[in-house]
Structure formats: C-alpha cells, structure tokens
Write a protein that holds these residues in place. Structure first.
Motif, mmCIF file in Angstrom:
data_model
loop_
_atom_site.group_PDB
_atom_site.id
_atom_site.type_symbol
_atom_site.label_atom_id
_atom_site.label_comp_id
_atom_site.label_asym_id
_atom_site.label_seq_id
_atom_site.Cartn_x
_atom_site.Cartn_y
_atom_site.Cartn_z
ATOM 1 N N ARG A 133 35.290 48.242 36.770
ATOM 2 C CA ARG A 133 34.603 47.011 37.117
ATOM 3 C C ARG A 133 33.092 46.997 36.174
ATOM 4 O O ARG A 133 32.505 46.021 35.911
ATOM 5 N N ASP A 136 33.689 45.641 33.243
ATOM 6 C CA ASP A 136 33.723 43.916 33.267
ATOM 7 C C ASP A 136 32.096 43.405 32.866
ATOM 8 O O ASP A 136 32.129 42.574 32.366
ATOM 9 N N ARG A 459 40.074 40.543 44.378
ATOM 10 C CA ARG A 459 40.523 39.810 43.411
ATOM 11 C C ARG A 459 40.650 40.901 42.213
ATOM 12 O O ARG A 459 41.948 40.488 41.681
ATOM 13 N N TYR A 460 39.929 41.403 41.623
ATOM 14 C CA TYR A 460 40.161 42.323 40.690
ATOM 15 C C TYR A 460 41.203 43.664 40.710
ATOM 16 O O TYR A 460 41.859 43.796 39.963
#
Length: 481
Positions: A133, A136, A459-460
């Motif tokens: 994350r 990201d 979601r990820y």
C-alpha cells in the motif's frame, strides 16, 4: 540484557519501519513451521482458570517471551509481532487472528507450534500488505507541486491507511495504537523527519479514535485532512466555512470515490436512506460495492492450465486438519471429480460438497443474517441474495476474465455471502479449488492463500488476492517436471 531491555526487544508496539520493512528482511513462508519446531522451547500446559486466578500464567508468559526471542534471533525484530493479536490479547490491539493469547492459544505442543507458525506467516503477510500500500502512494508529489495537489495526495494516503488498519484490527480494543504506528511507518517511508511524527499524528487524531468504535467516514476524513494540512504547512482555520461537513453528509462508499471537503458536489443522504440507529454496517453490502469497483480484468494476468506438479496443496491442507480432515478430504475429492467433468459452478454443487463437509443433508441457502470473525463482520439478508449468489457462482466459470481473478473473486463471494450456517471458509476454498481444477490447475503450494484473513471492505486486498493466485499458479508451473 536487563529484564526491561528483554521486554522491549520483543514488544511489537515499539517496532519501527526499518525493522519491519519486508524489503529489508528475507522470509520463506514454507520453512516457518520447521523453523518454529527447531527453536521453540518446550510448550507448557495451557493455563487454566481457578476462580479469578489464571493458574500457570507465569510459565506460559515466559514461554511466549522465549518463543518471541527465538524468532527474533532468527528473523530479526519484525518477527516479534507474531503474537500481536486482535483486541484484548497478549498485546492489545494488533492485526493477527491465528493467535489469541496464552489462555486460549496454547494447546498440545504440535497445535501450539502450528499456531505460532501460522501467526508469524499472517503477521508477515500483513507487513507485506502495508508495504504494498505504501508503494501505491509513494513517491508523493514534490514540494514544487501546487499545495492543493500535495494536500490531496496526503489525504488520500492517510485516509486509506487508516481504513486499512481499522479493517485489519476490526476496530477492537486498542486498535488505534497500531493505526498510529502504521501512519508513523508511512511518514518514515515518505521521508518525513522522525521528530515530526508524534506531533503530526497526535494533532491529526486528537482523541477521536476509541477502542471498540469504528471511526465514521467524517472522522477519518478530518484526521486525514488535518495531518495533510499540518504537514504541508497549511492550517485548518483557513478552510472556508461553506465546506464544513456534518457526519451524515458522507456517502457509504467512502473512501473509494470519496469527495474532498473542498468539493461542492457532495450529495447528502436522506433521513430515510440512513441506516437505523445502532445497526451494524452490512459487510456483505460493502463487499458487493467493492466487488463492482475492482478492475478484475487487470488484477491478474491470464494464465491457463494444465498446471500441476503431482502435489495438491489444498488436498494436503485438508489432510492435515485434525478436527474435520476426513469429511474435508471427501469434499475436496468431490470437487476434483466434478471439475474433471467440467460444467459451471452451481449452488447445487457447492451445497453438495458442504453437506459432505458438515455431515448433513444438502444445506439450503441461509434464511437470516450471518456473521464471522467473532461477530466483527455482519452479513444481512434480503430476498435477492440467493439469486445474486447463484449468478456470481456461474460467472466464476465464464471465460471473460483471467482465471486467477475469477478464482479469487468467487473465493471472496462465498466468504462474504456466507451462504451456509457453518463452514463457509472451507466452502470458499472448495469453490476456488473447483474453478482452478476445472481448467487443469492444481496448486502445489497454497499456504499464503489459506492463512490470510480476508476483510469485506478491503478493495486492494481483493485485487491482491487475484494477483496472489496468479503468482501461485506461475510458481507451480516452474516446478513442473
């Protein structure tokens, strides 16, 4: 080493980002159980309650601490988080589910060491999720970028990291401590000087987060905005009065598609649309919204069978389960035979396997609300659910998406629709097994898939599961003779 130094060495609350960054610390999940067996001190008896006294507590705590030191000696300090369980555990407010606490998780020596290995793998998987994350969001826009753009980038990152940690810890007892830690880790990864971390985070949170309370969307947004503005050098006092928001103005889908407090296009929900007071969120509804947003076509690359080495990791997993091994093995065999015959994945097939698994006549779809993870996720019921679920099962064997995406998606569909009264995690495994085996794919390693707890709102994590299935298929192909 003093007693205080010894305790600090294995206290996960004190871990820094360099100490836990997976890129700095190699790890082979396939060797964990053997390693744990080789370094573990003798497992003591499980402590027992005698009135208000936990008999054997001191011995059990010494064993857990010795186990932590052994793992830290081998892997590094990051491994001390193996027993940082959710809620009121040995250490309060962690992200691990496979371990609970000395009074519940210590059992027979083999069961206890398996739980340690599973928990260490789960903790490592969480650290890898956090690192992914971070990737990201980084690098963030540079200082030459317009302040509004930089603030927005920080807001998005902070808000999603807060929600990621809320979901992982189930907003249980002490969850906000790990949330602050994850935010501090991110500030390190983003290059923010360490002496700024505590003032930034404490100013942003300002006492909003509490044990057993999931923060509202408005609270998370406010925390993200306060941290972003303070970090970039702006003050919330400068915000125009016209954009001050109330708690009921935020849509349920936040933070995906979430509006900034600076936008004027927010729609407020009518009083009739809001959930009844005191009703828990519907995690199935959340999953369906997430499911629709994931780009399944690009979540994984197309891979096809046949892919098999002669080893069947899911069947081996079933054989190792002491409590329900024989019926689970039989259900896996049925799924394998059905996959050889081909055909779509239907509810009738799934229910047949579930009946075998539970030793009951073919079960029907549940007719009321369900829950999982000790009640931390709730899945409500409405009349359309059985039809929606059957359609989702059929879609798993259509070829419009890459095979890993379809297998991952149906795994999550079964987990969060929770169609049966019991055994839904095993049913999700069987559905994934069928979808893969139907196209000639039999994984020879599946521990990363089966050990990680999935969250309905992540979601990820949903897209990441599709990628994980792809990687497991590719790894199996490499080992084909």
């Amino acid at each position: 080493m003093t007693d205080d130094e010894s305790r600090r060495r294995i206290n996960p609350h004190l871990l820094t980002w360099p100490e836990v960054d997976p890129a700095r610390h190699p790890f082979d999940p396939d060797d964990v159980l053997d390693l744990v067996r080789s370094v573990a001190p003798p497992v003591p008896p499980r402590p027992r309650w005698a009135g208000f006294t936990l008999v054997g507590r001191a011995d059990a705590e010494r064993w857990r601490e010795s186990m932590s030191h052994a793992l830290v000696d081998h892997y590094g300090r990051w491994a001390s988080g193996w027993c940082w369980a959710v809620g009121e555990s040995d250490y309060d407010g962690g992200p691990v589910y496979s371990w609970c606490c000395i009074s519940h998780s210590i059992a027979s020596p083999e069961e206890t060491l398996t739980a340690v290995a599973d928990s260490l793998g789960e903790w490592r998987a969480w650290l890898e999720t956090v690192a992914a994350r971070f990737d990201d969001f980084l690098p963030l826009p540079g200082p030459d970028e317009a302040p509004d753009v930089l603030i927005m980038a920080w807001e998005v990152a902070v808000a999603q990291l807060v929600n990621l940690t809320v979901g992982r810890t189930s907003s249980d007892s002490g969850w906000y401590g790990h949330c602050k830690q994850v935010l501090s880790w991110f500030l390190v990864a983003a290059g923010v000087p360490e002496d700024r971390h505590v003032p930034l985070i404490e100013h942003a949170i300002g006492g909003r987060f509490r044990s057993w309370v999931r923060p509202s969307a408005a609270d998370v947004n406010d925390v993200a905005e306060r941290l972003a503005r303070r970090l970039v050098g702006e003050s919330l006092v400068d915000s125009p009065p016209s954009v001050v928001h109330r708690d009921d103005e935020w849509p349920d889908t936040w933070p995906q598609d979430w509006p900034s407090s600076r936008t004027t296009t927010r729609g407020s929900r009518s009083r009739q649309q809001r959930r009844p007071e005191g009703r828990r969120p519907d995690d199935l509804e959340t999953w369906q919204a997430i499911r629709a947003r994931v780009d399944w076509a690009s979540a994984s690359e197309p891979v096809s069978g046949p892919v098999a080495t002669g080893e069947d990791a899911i069947a081996e997993h079933a054989a190792r389960r002491a409590a329900d091994g024989p019926p689970l093995i039989a259900a896996v065999d049925q799924a394998r035979q059905a996959a050889a015959e081909g055909g779509p994945l239907t509810f009738a097939l799934l229910a047949h396997w579930q009946g075998t698994l539970l030793g009951v006549p073919t079960p029907a779809f549940r007719d009321g609300p369900a829950w999982a993870k000790g009640g931390r996720e709730r899945y409500y019921w409405h009349a359309d659910l059985p039809a929606q679920f059957k359609a989702y099962l059929l879609a798993a064997t259509e070829d419009d998406l890459p095979l890993p995406s379809r297998a991952a998606r149906v795994y999550l569909d079964v987990a969060f629709f929770h169609p049966f009264d019991d055994g839904n995690a095993r049913s999700a495994m069987l559905a994934l097994y069928y979808v893969l085996a139907r196209e000639g794919v039999v994984l020879d390693r599946a521990a990363p898939l089966l050990r990680t707890v999935r969250q309905a709102h992540d979601r990820y994590g949903a897209a990441g599961l599709a990628k994980l299935v792809e990687l497991l298929i590719r790894d199996t192909r490499k080992r084909m003779r």
